[in-house]
Every structure is written in C-alpha cells, then in structure tokens.
Design a protein around this motif. Structure first.
Motif, PDB file in Angstrom:
ATOM      1  N   UNK A 178       0.831  -1.223   0.000  1.00 37.26           N
ATOM      2  CA  UNK A 178       0.000   0.000   0.000  1.00 37.26           C
ATOM      3  C   UNK A 178       0.861   1.269   0.000  1.00 37.26           C
ATOM      4  N   UNK A 179       2.099   1.100  -0.442  1.00 38.92           N
ATOM      5  CA  UNK A 179       3.014   2.242  -0.293  1.00 38.92           C
ATOM      6  C   UNK A 179       2.736   3.405  -1.250  1.00 38.92           C
ATOM      7  N   UNK A 180       1.892   3.206  -2.271  1.00 35.93           N
ATOM      8  CA  UNK A 180       1.574   4.374  -3.121  1.00 35.93           C
ATOM      9  C   UNK A 180       0.211   4.963  -2.762  1.00 35.93           C
ATOM     10  N   UNK A 181      -0.375   4.503  -1.654  1.00 35.54           N
ATOM     11  CA  UNK A 181      -1.719   4.979  -1.296  1.00 35.54           C
ATOM     12  C   UNK A 181      -1.704   6.017  -0.178  1.00 35.54           C
ATOM     13  N   UNK A 182      -2.659   6.942  -0.252  1.00 34.34           N
ATOM     14  CA  UNK A 182      -2.927   7.827   0.873  1.00 34.34           C
ATOM     15  C   UNK A 182      -3.834   7.078   1.858  1.00 34.34           C
ATOM     16  N   UNK A 183      -3.873   7.590   3.097  1.00 30.48           N
ATOM     17  CA  UNK A 183      -4.613   6.908   4.166  1.00 30.48           C
ATOM     18  C   UNK A 183      -6.076   6.633   3.800  1.00 30.48           C
ATOM     19  N   UNK A 184      -6.742   7.644   3.225  1.00 28.85           N
ATOM     20  CA  UNK A 184      -8.164   7.457   2.894  1.00 28.85           C
ATOM     21  C   UNK A 184      -8.330   6.338   1.867  1.00 28.85           C
ATOM     22  N   UNK A 185      -7.357   6.174   0.988  1.00 29.29           N
ATOM     23  CA  UNK A 185      -7.428   5.107  -0.016  1.00 29.29           C
ATOM     24  C   UNK A 185      -7.203   3.736   0.638  1.00 29.29           C
ATOM     25  N   UNK A 186      -6.295   3.711   1.628  1.00 30.14           N
ATOM     26  CA  UNK A 186      -6.031   2.451   2.341  1.00 30.14           C
ATOM     27  C   UNK A 186      -7.332   1.967   2.989  1.00 30.14           C
ATOM     28  N   UNK A 187      -8.109   2.916   3.521  1.00 30.39           N
ATOM     29  CA  UNK A 187      -9.364   2.540   4.185  1.00 30.39           C
ATOM     30  C   UNK A 187     -10.371   1.951   3.190  1.00 30.39           C
ATOM     31  N   UNK A 188     -10.497   2.575   2.021  1.00 30.22           N
ATOM     32  CA  UNK A 188     -11.444   2.070   1.015  1.00 30.22           C
ATOM     33  C   UNK A 188     -11.021   0.661   0.573  1.00 30.22           C
ATOM     34  N   UNK A 189      -9.726   0.488   0.366  1.00 29.51           N
ATOM     35  CA  UNK A 189      -9.202  -0.822  -0.033  1.00 29.51           C
ATOM     36  C   UNK A 189      -9.467  -1.860   1.076  1.00 29.51           C
ATOM     37  N   UNK A 190      -9.245  -1.452   2.325  1.00 30.30           N
ATOM     38  CA  UNK A 190      -9.465  -2.356   3.465  1.00 30.30           C
ATOM     39  C   UNK A 190     -10.899  -2.831   3.550  1.00 30.30           C
ATOM     40  N   UNK A 191     -11.828  -1.928   3.299  1.00 33.23           N
ATOM     41  CA  UNK A 191     -13.249  -2.313   3.336  1.00 33.23           C
ATOM     42  C   UNK A 191     -13.551  -3.350   2.255  1.00 33.23           C
ATOM     43  N   UNK A 192     -12.977  -3.151   1.068  1.00 28.11           N
ATOM     44  CA  UNK A 192     -13.228  -4.093  -0.033  1.00 28.11           C
ATOM     45  C   UNK A 192     -12.558  -5.442   0.224  1.00 28.11           C
ATOM     46  N   UNK A 193     -11.549  -5.442   1.085  1.00 25.40           N
ATOM     47  CA  UNK A 193     -10.889  -6.714   1.426  1.00 25.40           C
ATOM     48  C   UNK A 193     -11.637  -7.443   2.541  1.00 25.40           C
ATOM     49  N   UNK A 194     -12.718  -6.826   3.028  1.00 30.38           N
ATOM     50  CA  UNK A 194     -13.572  -7.505   3.999  1.00 30.38           C
ATOM     51  C   UNK A 194     -13.232  -7.239   5.453  1.00 30.38           C
ATOM     52  N   UNK A 195     -12.410  -6.223   5.705  1.00 31.52           N
ATOM     53  CA  UNK A 195     -12.093  -5.906   7.106  1.00 31.52           C
ATOM     54  C   UNK A 195     -13.271  -5.167   7.741  1.00 31.52           C
ATOM     55  N   UNK A 196     -13.509  -5.386   9.048  1.00 28.87           N
ATOM     56  CA  UNK A 196     -14.623  -4.702   9.698  1.00 28.87           C
ATOM     57  C   UNK A 196     -14.432  -3.183   9.706  1.00 28.87           C
ATOM     58  N   UNK A 197     -15.538  -2.447   9.581  1.00 24.75           N
ATOM     59  CA  UNK A 197     -15.459  -0.980   9.518  1.00 24.75           C
ATOM     60  C   UNK A 197     -14.754  -0.413  10.748  1.00 24.75           C
ATOM     61  N   UNK A 198     -14.990  -1.028  11.916  1.00 23.69           N
ATOM     62  CA  UNK A 198     -14.371  -0.538  13.150  1.00 23.69           C
ATOM     63  C   UNK A 198     -12.856  -0.593  13.086  1.00 23.69           C
ATOM     64  N   UNK A 199     -12.316  -1.499  12.300  1.00 22.54           N
ATOM     65  CA  UNK A 199     -10.870  -1.635  12.175  1.00 22.54           C
ATOM     66  C   UNK A 199     -10.335  -0.652  11.117  1.00 22.54           C
ATOM     67  N   UNK A 200     -11.095  -0.534  10.031  1.00 24.89           N
ATOM     68  CA  UNK A 200     -10.632   0.278   8.909  1.00 24.89           C
ATOM     69  C   UNK A 200     -10.760   1.779   9.205  1.00 24.89           C
TER      70      UNK A 200
END
Ligand code: XMP
Length: 327
Positions: A178-200
């Motif tokens: 995730x080294x080319x991503x900004x934080x907000x992008x990491x969160x969107x990607x995390x949600x699509x990977x199935x991580x719980x919203x509370x974690x992302x």
C-alpha cells in the motif's frame, strides 16, 4: 512488479470499483514478487498493517506469517479483535505473543517520556526478532508503509518509521503493497478486502499505546484505569454518533491523587482526563465540545465503573500550545 512511486496522474481511490482494480493489480504483483516463498508481517491491528495482512492473505494465503505482539499497552479488546478477525475469520497464519509482563517489567519505575518510548520501541523489535528467528524460510518482510510516510521521510520530516530497526543479521526483501496509497485510499481498499469498519475507520492510536496516556512511571493499576476509562469513552462516543466524526478521543490518568468521598467514606484516588480533538493535519488541533448531558453521563460512568478514579476532568486545550498526547 509493484510500483515504487505513486504516478502523478493516479486517480484517487474513492470508490469500490477503483479499490477492486487496485487490489486485483496488487495481488498479481505480490504473487509475482513472492512466488512460493514466505512473508513475515508485524500485525499491530492498526489500519495499515491490517490492510496489508488482508491483501497478502488474498494473494499468498498461508505463506504469510503474521506476528501480533501484545505489549500490554493496547486498548481494551484489541488483541482479541486481531485474533478474531485474522485467525478465526480470515484463517491467517497468526502468531500471538502476549509480552505484557516483559514490557511492564522493563517500564517499571521509568518516568522519563522519551525513555519510556525508547523502551517500548526497542522491546517491540526484540520480541518480533525473537519470533522471526524461530521461523524457517522467511525471505520477505511486509510493511504497512503508505505514501505520506515516503513523502515525509524524503522531506526529512520524520525517519521512515518502518524499514529500520531489525538486527543487522536479519535481512529480508521488503513487501509494501500500500506504499503508493494515501490513508483514505487504504481505508477504502481495506473495506473491499472484507475488514470490519471498526478496524478500517478506527481513530489514530500511537505506537507506544496507552503508555503515553499513563504519564510518569506506569503501574498496572493505573494502566487498567486508563484502559477501562478509554473503553467507556469509546462506547459512549459510538452510542452518541460521534465515532468517525471526532478525529481522536481518549482518556489520560495522571500520577497524582486527590481527596474525594464515596459511600460516606474518604477516598484518595486519581483523576481521569478526557481529551477529544479534531484536526486535518495534526499540526493544529481544535477541541470537540461535548454536550453537558454526555459529559455528565461520562463522569457518572467513569467514577462508578473504574476503580481508582474519583474525579473526571475535560481538557479544553488546543494544539498549540498542548500536544495531542500527554507524553
Ligand atoms: P502529538 O502528541 O504529537 O500527536 O500532538 C499527534 C498525533 O500523533 C499521534 N502520536 C503517535 N503516533 N507513534 C505513533 O504512531 C507515536 O509515538 C505517536 N505519538 C503521538 C497522536 O496520537 C496524534 O494522533
């Protein structure tokens, strides 16, 4: 191969479709880089390392070995959530190390904030390296480096907090999906990977954890008071629609006592300070003003539910002059 720099014309990942395309691309790149070798990851449960773990589980399954070090300074429920999400739900190869006693023993009697931070950071690397040495055939080290980390280290603002630290004889090739991503992008990607919203979408949490919110020499009882009051604050913010709206909120239990009275008897206990702040860049911070009803409710819960607390205070100080954390 994975990309080293964020292309100038890269579209900001704001939608599920863009996130899915990024994930698919990265999975191919990770498989090409890693092949049939093993990858090690220090999984703190923070947003960046969690997203990296979820991405690698998708790409290489149990070739990924995650190590979650509980330094005893995590928030209530955090190690349990890491185990539940990664080991139980995502079937990750997860090594859980409860190093609480080791950290708290080393920190006993240490009052200087910088020394405390150094002990926590140094001990973390030692525990992680010990676990790594027990494993055979690890060739890669995964890290949750994100684009602002690279920009800040290039600008000389902060040392690249990730890469360094492991003993010199431990040489791994880095995997940084995730080294080319900004934080907000990491969160969107995390949600699509199935991580719980509370974690992302969780609020920022410092590496030294509750250690910086237990000013001075950490004792187990005062640390528990920080952990319990923080859990109550988080629960009430969630109930009152403030989770995800307020940037950061936590409690601090300073090392002094004052007189109180409970059930007709004199008490001599700690105060609990509530801090709730908003910011965009963390350089300047404003205070979130809570309703009188919520403050009253928090005071009542904290003094009745948290052993050792007989007074609750609210910190109205912006940054500057105060920093967000107390140490
Ligand atoms: P300060 O206290 O410097 O905090 O105003 C600004 C932001 O940084 C977080 N913080 C840390 N994060 N490791 C981290 O990963 C640390 O050692 C650390 N110290 C502070 C703090 O929680 C706030 O969001």
């Amino acid at each position: 191969m994975s990309m080293d720099r964020r292309p100038d014309d890269m579209v900001r990942i704001t939608t599920p479709e863009l996130a899915d395309a990024f994930i698919a691309e990265q999975i191919d790149a990770l498989r090409a880089q890693i092949g049939d070798k093993k990858v090690l990851l220090a999984l703190s449960g923070g947003v960046d390392s969690s997203v990296v773990a979820a991405m690698l589980i998708k790409a290489v399954g149990d070739q990924l070995v995650c190590v979650h070090v509980n330094h005893g300074l995590l928030r209530k429920g955090e190690p349990e959530q890491v185990i539940e999400v990664f080991r139980n739900q995502m079937k990750a190869n997860l090594i859980y190390v409860d190093a609480t006693d080791r950290f708290l023993d080393k920190l006993a009697g240490v009052t200087d904030p910088e020394t405390k931070r150094k002990i926590i950071g140094g001990e973390f690397i030692e525990v992680f390296a010990e676990e790594a040495r027990k494993l055979d055939g690890i060739e890669f080290l995964a890290q949750g480096t994100i684009w602002p980390d690279i920009l800040e280290s290039e600008a000389g603002i902060k040392a690249h907090h990730n890469a360094g630290g492991l003993p010199e004889d431990m040489q791994f090739e880095l995997v940084e999906p995730v080294k080319i991503l900004f934080k907000d992008e990491v969160r969107v990607v995390g949600e699509r990977l199935g991580l719980p919203a509370g974690m992302v979408y969780r609020q920022p949490f410092p590496g030294p954890g509750l250690g910086v919110r237990c000013p001075g020499a950490i004792t187990r009882d005062r640390l528990e008071a920080v952990r319990e009051s923080d859990a109550i604050l988080r629960e009430e913010f969630a109930k009152n629609g403030l989770e995800g709206k307020v940037w950061q909120y936590f409690t601090v239990v300073p090392d002094f006592k004052s007189t109180g009275v409970k059930d007709g008897k004199r008490t001599f206990d700690w105060p609990c300070i509530i801090r709730a702040i908003n910011t965009t860049d963390v350089m300047e911070v404003t205070v979130e003003h809570l309703s009188d009803e919520l403050i009253d409710h928090l005071v009542s819960r904290i003094i009745s539910e948290v052993p050792g607390i007989n007074r609750v205070l609210f910190d109205y100080t912006p940054k500057p002059p105060a920093t967000v954390e107390y140490e």
